[in-house]
Design a protein around this motif. Structure first.
Motif, mmCIF file in Angstrom:
data_model
loop_
_atom_site.group_PDB
_atom_site.id
_atom_site.type_symbol
_atom_site.label_atom_id
_atom_site.label_comp_id
_atom_site.label_asym_id
_atom_site.label_seq_id
_atom_site.Cartn_x
_atom_site.Cartn_y
_atom_site.Cartn_z
ATOM 1 N N GLY A 36 4.712 8.614 -0.872
ATOM 2 C CA GLY A 36 4.741 8.178 0.512
ATOM 3 C C GLY A 36 4.621 6.672 0.624
ATOM 4 N N THR A 37 4.407 6.213 1.836
ATOM 5 C CA THR A 37 4.338 4.786 2.139
ATOM 6 C C THR A 37 2.918 4.399 2.491
ATOM 7 O OG1 THR A 37 6.560 4.975 3.052
ATOM 8 C CG2 THR A 37 5.357 2.963 3.549
ATOM 9 N N VAL A 38 2.480 3.249 1.979
ATOM 10 C CA VAL A 38 1.140 2.745 2.288
ATOM 11 C C VAL A 38 1.130 2.269 3.736
ATOM 12 C CG1 VAL A 38 -0.618 1.040 1.708
ATOM 13 C CG2 VAL A 38 0.746 2.072 -0.104
ATOM 14 N N THR A 39 0.196 2.818 4.541
ATOM 15 C CA THR A 39 0.100 2.409 5.942
ATOM 16 C C THR A 39 -1.149 1.584 6.213
ATOM 17 O OG1 THR A 39 -0.968 4.495 6.489
ATOM 18 C CG2 THR A 39 1.400 4.380 6.786
ATOM 19 N N GLY A 40 -2.076 1.528 5.253
ATOM 20 C CA GLY A 40 -3.282 0.739 5.449
ATOM 21 C C GLY A 40 -3.912 0.380 4.119
#
Length: 76
Positions: free
Chosen positions: A8-12
């Motif tokens: 997935g994508t790092v959001t924080g």
């Protein structure tokens, strides 16, 4: 039992040694037969603070690091 691996994508990345990863999954709705996108956030251990917001990462299940961290980042 094998450990799950998600991507997935790092959001924080505000916390020390922790990142929040948003993982999206797609499936076909059982009645409407429409493709549905659902996302879920996981908190993962990042020992070296190597990943920043927007990076694409893979995470693997592990023993608990804290109350909310049950995943760790696979180095890529």
């Amino acid at each position: 039992m094998p450990k799950r691996i998600l991507q997935g994508t790092v959001t924080g990345d505000a916390n020390d040694q922790t990142i929040t990863v948003s993982v999206e999954r797609r499936f076909k709705h059982p009645v409407l037969q429409k493709t549905v996108r659902k996302s879920k956030k996981y908190r993962a251990h990042d020992a070296n603070n190597a990943f920043k917001k927007g990076d694409f990462v893979r995470i693997i299940e592990c023993a608990p690091y804290s109350k909310s961290k049950r995943w760790e980042v696979i180095a890529e």
